[in-house]
Design a protein around this motif. Structure first.
Motif, PDB file in Angstrom:
ATOM      1  N   HIS A   8      -4.388  -3.737  -3.951  1.00 55.49           N
ATOM      2  CA  HIS A   8      -3.768  -4.021  -2.820  1.00 55.49           C
ATOM      3  C   HIS A   8      -4.325  -5.079  -2.066  1.00 55.49           C
ATOM      4  CE1 HIS A   8      -2.620   0.338  -3.484  1.00 55.49           C
ATOM      5  NE2 HIS A   8      -1.215  -0.329  -3.431  1.00 55.49           N
ATOM      6  N   VAL A  68       2.538  -8.636  -6.886  1.00 52.98           N
ATOM      7  CA  VAL A  68       2.047  -7.184  -7.586  1.00 52.98           C
ATOM      8  C   VAL A  68       1.126  -7.393  -8.890  1.00 52.98           C
ATOM      9  CG1 VAL A  68       2.904  -5.084  -8.040  1.00 52.98           C
ATOM     10  CG2 VAL A  68       4.386  -6.399  -6.534  1.00 52.98           C
ATOM     11  N   TYR A 105      10.819   4.874  -8.516  1.00 52.24           N
ATOM     12  CA  TYR A 105      10.491   3.490  -8.056  1.00 52.24           C
ATOM     13  C   TYR A 105      11.254   2.361  -8.257  1.00 52.24           C
ATOM     14  CZ  TYR A 105       6.506  -0.317  -7.665  1.00 52.24           C
ATOM     15  OH  TYR A 105       5.718  -1.109  -7.312  1.00 52.24           O
ATOM     16  N   PRO A 137       0.858  -1.119   0.070  1.00 53.08           N
ATOM     17  CA  PRO A 137      -0.037   0.031   0.138  1.00 53.08           C
ATOM     18  C   PRO A 137       0.856   1.180   0.050  1.00 53.08           C
ATOM     19  CG  PRO A 137       0.243  -0.860   2.253  1.00 53.08           C
ATOM     20  CD  PRO A 137       0.780  -1.965   1.299  1.00 53.08           C
TER      21      PRO A 137
HETATM   22  N1  ARG Z   1       3.383   0.538  -4.033  1.00 60.17           N
HETATM   23  C1  ARG Z   1       3.263   0.095  -5.171  1.00 60.17           C
HETATM   24  C2  ARG Z   1       1.832   0.256  -5.758  1.00 60.17           C
HETATM   25  O1  ARG Z   1       0.871   0.622  -5.315  1.00 60.17           O
HETATM   26  C3  ARG Z   1       3.282  -1.678  -5.076  1.00 60.17           C
HETATM   27  C4  ARG Z   1       4.566  -2.026  -4.537  1.00 60.17           C
HETATM   28  C5  ARG Z   1       5.027  -3.466  -4.839  1.00 60.17           C
HETATM   29  N2  ARG Z   1       6.165  -3.913  -4.517  1.00 60.17           N
HETATM   30  C6  ARG Z   1       7.388  -3.529  -4.880  1.00 60.17           C
HETATM   31  N3  ARG Z   1       8.360  -3.828  -4.434  1.00 60.17           N
HETATM   32  N4  ARG Z   1       7.614  -2.686  -6.162  1.00 60.17           N
HETATM   33  O2  ARG Z   1       1.619   0.049  -7.004  1.00 60.17           O
END
Ligand code: ARG
Length: 588
Positions: free
Chosen positions: A136, A351, A327, A126
């Motif tokens: 999520h 994911v 990211y 999240p």
């Molecule tokens: N916070 C990201 C989103 O809401 C997902 C994270 C997934 N994990 C990762 N290591 N990128 O899309």
């Protein structure tokens, strides 16, 4: 490979030995549950493949294998069908012995695929301040089930929620609060601290502030620019921004722990994108020095395209021209951190499928730079949960569905169903509420997990909540019913030795196939395999139970054997549902 207690595993070994004794590869000896249970319990199709390879007659090979297998007292029947399929039955004694062993094993024969291995599983994901959406939710449900499965199979599992706490939304919030002027101390350049311990914003405030900030940034380029600048300053370490940001994270974490907790989902680590901030400068330097990162239009990137690519593979963006990290940068640094902290054999990311390209870029960069240690890197993507309109699920008011709302909806419909069925009439109000909560969560989780994770599905609470068909409530009820049989039997001795009917054998064979189901679900990262397994088991048990007496059986030996079957079926149902994150009420 299957565990030593698995019956199919044992038969595979025997058949493998028979092939080897004929000078053929033991790998042809794969034995599986028969897909024609009316013809046999097990099948082996290896003679066909072996014949093709040896350019021989498949039936002739099958005959030779059969002659060897027939010599083993384990088999009650060895037959050759069609062009060279081997149909196999084992003796009732062998089934009974396997069942006894399974009943004694606290792990119910779960495979030990993970012995000595470590998994880091990244799910939930999240974002701080932004509301959680159904993506999520799916990640939480699927990821939690996988963490439970891998643990059950003997892996050392470390789960990490990987909070989105470092991106533009942080800068958007900071600049929104600056404009509002409600917490000036965090923006005062002359102030040297300390900053207040108490957060100037609550979770409720964040839920109002973020949408407002995000809308303002969409409408006004100057606002977006301010948010970008605030993000860069935050990442560069401006003390007031860091202090404010720490409040956002803390407040969100408390809220999120509650939300996930209400679903029964727990994480070992509450790390986030920000956790690796300190690793980034050295990582970037290293990638530059080794010539793996290069400048492209002012930004620093890692090219990851490979000659064999069919589609264009853009480079991984490391550092933007104005200095902010992305990211992919944090994901790459997180691999370094995980290798340092856990030295995992596998890092699994649960994911949304739409992020597949992102992970491919990160994984390639990590491998190219040798950052992943011994860890295999894998993205297990999932599709969307859609509303009846075929678009990602929203509330009736058109908003994003919150987890609490969803659980409330599930509980409400469960309550309705339970009273419709008149199931819980003599149970007091508090216990009834608890049952409805468990049934509500089972409704949502089972519906989600029973589809292969990659498929999109339509959220249909009416259907998911039925007590008939392939639903969570049906399976909970199946387990509760057995519980009640066993309660009535009190302390009567259970046995495993006598079986007389095809229905009994069908339940036993299904029970003994549990290790294969767990191994396959792990292998494919696919909890839906366990959903299929557990539904088959419940159905086979129900067929057995409608046709046989258990408590009313007058032959004590037979009654004990049937109670044994009930007991082991209950254990398997409860265990598999537990891996799916579903609790079985004591009664309902
Ligand atoms: N916070 C990201 C989103 O809401 C997902 C994270 C997934 N994990 C990762 N290591 N990128 O899309």
């Amino acid at each position: 490979m299957t565990a030593p207690t698995s019956l199919a595993g044992m038969l595979t070994r025997l058949a493998g030995d028979a092939f080897a004794a004929e000078g053929l590869s033991a790998a042809f000896g794969q034995v599986t549950l028969s897909d024609r249970p009316d013809l046999a319990q097990f099948q082996c199709n290896g003679a066909l493949a072996a014949a093709k390879q040896a350019k021989a007659n498949p039936r002739a090979i099958a005959e030779k294998i059969a002659a060897r297998l027939k010599a083993d007292p384990l088999f009650a029947k060895v037959e050759i069908a069609g062009p060279g399929f081997s149909n196999l039955d084992v003796t009732d004694e062998a089934l009974a012995a396997q069942m006894g062993a399974m009943a004694k094993d606290g792990r119910l024969g779960a495979p030990r695929t993970g012995e000595g291995k470590t998994l880091v599983i990244d799910f939930g994901g999240p974002n701080v301040a932004k509301p959680m959406h159904v993506g999520h939710l799916r990640s939480a449900i699927i990821g939690d089930s996988l963490q439970r499965l891998f643990r059950a199979n003997g892996w050392n599992v470390v789960s990490d929620v990987h909070l989105g706490d470092w991106g533009l939304q942080m800068g958007q919030l900071i600049s929104e609060i600056e404009i509002e002027g409600t917490a000036p101390v965090y923006f005062d350049m002359n102030y040297v601290g300390p900053y207040p311990d108490e957060s100037p914003v609550t979770m409720d405030d964040l839920e109002v502030l973020y949408p407002r900030a995000s809308a303002a940034c969409k409408a006004d380029p100057a606002r977006l620019e301010a948010a970008r600048r605030a993000t860069v300053d935050l990442q560069a370490g401006r003390p007031g921004y860091r202090a404010l940001w720490r409040h956002f994270v803390k407040v969100s974490e408390t809220g999120l722990t509650r939300e996930f907790g209400s679903l029964g989902v727990k994480f070992d680590l509450w790390n986030g994108e920000s956790s690796v901030d300190a690793l980034i400068p050295a990582m970037v330097e290293d990638l530059k020095t080794r010539g793996l990162a290069e400048l492209s239009e002012g930004a620093l990137v890692v090219p990851v395209a490979e000659p064999a690519d069919k589609k264009e593979m853009p480079p991984l963006l490391l550092v933007k021209s104005e200095g902010g990290v992305l990211y992919g940068t944090t994901d790459l640094a997180t691999i370094i951190e995980r290798v340092k902290d856990q030295n995992p054999d596998l890092i699994l990311y649960i994911v949304d499928q739409r992020q597949h390209m992102h992970f491919e870029q990160v994984f390639r960069a990590a491998r190219k730079a040798g950052l992943n240690g011994k860890a295999a890197l894998e993205h297990a993507g999932f599709g969307t949960m859609n509303g009846p309109d075929g678009k990602p699920f929203k509330t009736r008011a058109g908003g994003v569905m919150k987890l609490f709302d969803l659980i409330a909806m599930g509980t409400e419909v469960a309550q309705k169903r339970l009273s419709e069925q008149n199931l819980d009439a003599d149970i007091d109000v508090a216990e009834r509420a608890e049952i409805a909560r468990k049934v509500g969560i089972a409704t949502i989780k089972f519906a989600d997990l029973s589809n292969h994770r990659a498929t999109d599905y339509i959220f249909d609470l009416e259907r998911f909540s039925r007590f008939e068909g392939k639903t969570g409530p049906y399976l909970q009820y199946a387990a509760v019913r057995i519980r009640s049989i066993l309660r009535k039997a009190k302390s009567e001795q259970a046995g495993h030795t006598i079986m007389r009917s095809p229905e009994e054998r069908a339940v036993i064979l299904q029970l003994l196939a549990l290790p294969e189901a767990m191994a396959a679900a792990e292998d494919k990262r696919a909890p839906n395999i366990l959903c299929d397994y557990v539904f088959d088991l419940a159905q086979k048990f129900s067929r057995f139970y409608t046709q046989h007496h258990v408590l009313n059986e007058s032959d004590p030996g037979l009654r004990a054997a049937r109670l044994g079957l009930c007991g082991l079926t209950l254990s398997a149902l409860v265990r598999m549902l537990d891996i799916l994150g579903i609790e079985v009420p004591e009664r309902m």
